[in-house]
Design a protein around this motif. Structure first.
Motif, PDB file in Angstrom:
ATOM      1  N   PHE A  37       6.508 -63.570 -13.002  1.00 48.79           N
ATOM      2  CA  PHE A  37       6.601 -64.983 -12.645  1.00 48.79           C
ATOM      3  C   PHE A  37       7.794 -65.576 -13.374  1.00 48.79           C
ATOM      4  CE2 PHE A  37       2.565 -65.977 -10.484  1.00 48.79           C
ATOM      5  CZ  PHE A  37       1.925 -64.761 -10.651  1.00 48.79           C
ATOM      6  N   ARG A  38       8.221 -66.728 -12.911  1.00 50.35           N
ATOM      7  CA  ARG A  38       9.274 -67.450 -13.623  1.00 50.35           C
ATOM      8  C   ARG A  38       9.012 -68.933 -13.568  1.00 50.35           C
ATOM      9  NH1 ARG A  38      14.408 -66.268  -9.542  1.00 50.35           N
ATOM     10  NH2 ARG A  38      13.720 -67.612  -7.812  1.00 50.35           N
ATOM     11  N   GLN A  39       9.517 -69.613 -14.588  1.00 46.86           N
ATOM     12  CA  GLN A  39       9.359 -71.055 -14.652  1.00 46.86           C
ATOM     13  C   GLN A  39      10.645 -71.676 -15.154  1.00 46.86           C
ATOM     14  OE1 GLN A  39       5.950 -72.413 -16.905  1.00 46.86           O
ATOM     15  NE2 GLN A  39       5.962 -74.365 -15.822  1.00 46.86           N
ATOM     16  N   ALA A  40      11.233 -72.484 -14.292  1.00 47.04           N
ATOM     17  CA  ALA A  40      12.438 -73.222 -14.644  1.00 47.04           C
ATOM     18  C   ALA A  40      12.027 -74.588 -15.190  1.00 47.04           C
ATOM     19  CB  ALA A  40      13.329 -73.375 -13.424  1.00 47.04           C
ATOM     20  N   PRO A  41      12.888 -75.236 -15.972  1.00 47.16           N
ATOM     21  CA  PRO A  41      12.549 -76.548 -16.533  1.00 47.16           C
ATOM     22  C   PRO A  41      12.167 -77.543 -15.445  1.00 47.16           C
ATOM     23  CG  PRO A  41      14.497 -75.675 -17.591  1.00 47.16           C
ATOM     24  CD  PRO A  41      14.182 -74.751 -16.452  1.00 47.16           C
ATOM     25  N   GLY A  42      11.035 -78.185 -15.616  1.00 47.36           N
ATOM     26  CA  GLY A  42      10.586 -79.201 -14.675  1.00 47.36           C
ATOM     27  C   GLY A  42       9.982 -78.669 -13.393  1.00 47.36           C
ATOM     28  N   LYS A  43       9.815 -77.358 -13.308  1.00 50.42           N
ATOM     29  CA  LYS A  43       9.276 -76.760 -12.086  1.00 50.42           C
ATOM     30  C   LYS A  43       7.994 -75.985 -12.380  1.00 50.42           C
ATOM     31  CE  LYS A  43      13.596 -76.356  -9.514  1.00 50.42           C
ATOM     32  NZ  LYS A  43      14.440 -75.457  -8.674  1.00 50.42           N
ATOM     33  N   GLU A  44       7.251 -75.738 -11.303  1.00 49.10           N
ATOM     34  CA  GLU A  44       6.038 -74.954 -11.417  1.00 49.10           C
ATOM     35  C   GLU A  44       6.371 -73.481 -11.648  1.00 49.10           C
ATOM     36  OE1 GLU A  44       3.504 -77.959 -11.307  1.00 49.10           O
ATOM     37  OE2 GLU A  44       2.713 -75.928 -11.091  1.00 49.10           O
ATOM     38  N   ARG A  45       5.436 -72.772 -12.294  1.00 42.97           N
ATOM     39  CA  ARG A  45       5.598 -71.344 -12.451  1.00 42.97           C
ATOM     40  C   ARG A  45       5.391 -70.666 -11.096  1.00 42.97           C
ATOM     41  NH1 ARG A  45       2.929 -68.545 -17.644  1.00 42.97           N
ATOM     42  NH2 ARG A  45       3.998 -70.401 -18.464  1.00 42.97           N
ATOM     43  N   GLU A  46       6.329 -69.838 -10.693  1.00 42.02           N
ATOM     44  CA  GLU A  46       6.269 -69.230  -9.370  1.00 42.02           C
ATOM     45  C   GLU A  46       6.254 -67.701  -9.449  1.00 42.02           C
ATOM     46  OE1 GLU A  46       9.662 -69.953  -6.909  1.00 42.02           O
ATOM     47  OE2 GLU A  46      11.102 -69.379  -8.453  1.00 42.02           O
ATOM     48  N   GLY A  47       5.571 -67.095  -8.498  1.00 39.57           N
ATOM     49  CA  GLY A  47       5.523 -65.651  -8.418  1.00 39.57           C
ATOM     50  C   GLY A  47       6.833 -65.092  -7.890  1.00 39.57           C
ATOM     51  N   VAL A  48       7.338 -64.070  -8.556  1.00 35.42           N
ATOM     52  CA  VAL A  48       8.594 -63.436  -8.181  1.00 35.42           C
ATOM     53  C   VAL A  48       8.343 -62.081  -7.533  1.00 35.42           C
ATOM     54  CG1 VAL A  48      10.735 -62.456  -9.092  1.00 35.42           C
ATOM     55  CG2 VAL A  48       9.856 -64.615 -10.013  1.00 35.42           C
ATOM     56  N   SER A  49       7.474 -61.282  -8.165  1.00 40.62           N
ATOM     57  CA  SER A  49       7.214 -59.933  -7.668  1.00 40.62           C
ATOM     58  C   SER A  49       5.934 -59.414  -8.278  1.00 40.62           C
ATOM     59  CB  SER A  49       8.390 -59.012  -8.026  1.00 40.62           C
ATOM     60  OG  SER A  49       8.227 -57.729  -7.457  1.00 40.62           O
ATOM     61  N   CYS A  50       5.397 -58.358  -7.675  1.00 41.11           N
ATOM     62  CA  CYS A  50       4.139 -57.783  -8.154  1.00 41.11           C
ATOM     63  C   CYS A  50       4.088 -56.318  -7.753  1.00 41.11           C
ATOM     64  CB  CYS A  50       2.964 -58.545  -7.545  1.00 41.11           C
ATOM     65  SG  CYS A  50       1.348 -57.961  -8.058  1.00 41.11           S
ATOM     66  N   ILE A  51       3.386 -55.522  -8.581  1.00 42.84           N
ATOM     67  CA  ILE A  51       3.228 -54.107  -8.271  1.00 42.84           C
ATOM     68  C   ILE A  51       1.817 -53.672  -8.605  1.00 42.84           C
ATOM     69  CG2 ILE A  51       4.078 -53.349 -10.543  1.00 42.84           C
ATOM     70  CD1 ILE A  51       5.462 -50.992  -9.028  1.00 42.84           C
ATOM     71  N   SER A  52       1.267 -52.824  -7.745  1.00 38.31           N
ATOM     72  CA  SER A  52      -0.057 -52.247  -7.978  1.00 38.31           C
ATOM     73  C   SER A  52       0.072 -51.025  -8.887  1.00 38.31           C
ATOM     74  CB  SER A  52      -0.685 -51.838  -6.645  1.00 38.31           C
ATOM     75  OG  SER A  52      -1.757 -50.939  -6.853  1.00 38.31           O
ATOM     76  N   SER A  53      -0.814 -50.945  -9.879  1.00 40.64           N
ATOM     77  CA  SER A  53      -0.746 -49.814 -10.811  1.00 40.64           C
ATOM     78  C   SER A  53      -1.091 -48.496 -10.141  1.00 40.64           C
ATOM     79  CB  SER A  53      -1.730 -50.040 -11.958  1.00 40.64           C
ATOM     80  OG  SER A  53      -3.067 -50.045 -11.465  1.00 40.64           O
ATOM     81  N   SER A  54      -1.979 -48.535  -9.158  1.00 36.22           N
ATOM     82  CA  SER A  54      -2.482 -47.282  -8.584  1.00 36.22           C
ATOM     83  C   SER A  54      -1.642 -46.798  -7.405  1.00 36.22           C
ATOM     84  CB  SER A  54      -3.933 -47.459  -8.132  1.00 36.22           C
ATOM     85  OG  SER A  54      -4.037 -48.525  -7.216  1.00 36.22           O
ATOM     86  N   THR A  55      -1.270 -47.699  -6.510  1.00 32.78           N
ATOM     87  CA  THR A  55      -0.542 -47.275  -5.302  1.00 32.78           C
ATOM     88  C   THR A  55       0.960 -47.465  -5.418  1.00 32.78           C
ATOM     89  OG1 THR A  55      -0.682 -49.439  -4.249  1.00 32.78           O
ATOM     90  CG2 THR A  55      -2.535 -47.929  -3.905  1.00 32.78           C
TER      91      THR A  55
END
Length: 128
Positions: A37-55
């Motif tokens: 995730f990332r959060q810029a000043p004055g902005k909401e925290r947003e999802g950038v990327s994700c990975i599954s541990s198993s697949t």
């Protein structure tokens, strides 16, 4: 207790690259997801990327698709975020987080409320 430690942030010029690392420890299951995730000043925290541990299935926000690559090294309990062609709008504090379930991941991965544990964050600044 799950612990996450991010590293790799810094100052980079537009068009440059950085690789972030997230070292995880304390898991009692091998079925989990790690998101960036990332959060810029004055902005909401947003999802950038994700990975599954198993697949190893990966997900990306449209804003980073084609520029960022998430990967994992299970032997090192580490997830990486390779960031290329960086733009000033990528400037933010970047966090990694774990979700202790893979259920419905494809739909919920960008939702910060779905994650259980968070790292302390690492600053990425893209500027000339």
């Amino acid at each position: 207790q799950v612990q996450l430690v991010e590293s790799g942030g810094g100052l980079v010029q537009p068009g440059g690259s950085l690789r972030l690392s997230c070292v995880a420890s304390g898991f009692t299951s091998d079925r989990y997801a790690i998101g960036w995730f990332r959060q810029a000043p004055g902005k909401e925290r947003e999802g950038v990327s994700c990975i599954s541990s198993s697949t190893g299935t990966t997900y990306y926000a449209d804003s980073v698709k084609g520029r960022f690559t998430i990967s994992r090294d299970n032997a090192k309990n580490t997830v990486y975020l390779q960031m290329n062609s960086l733009k000033p709008e990528d400037t933010a504090v970047y966090y990694c987080a774990t979700r202790r379930s893979l259920s419905g991941l494809w739909a919920v991965w960008p939702n910060r409320n779905e994650y259980n544990d968070w790292g302390q964050g690492t600053q990425v600044t893209v500027s000339s």
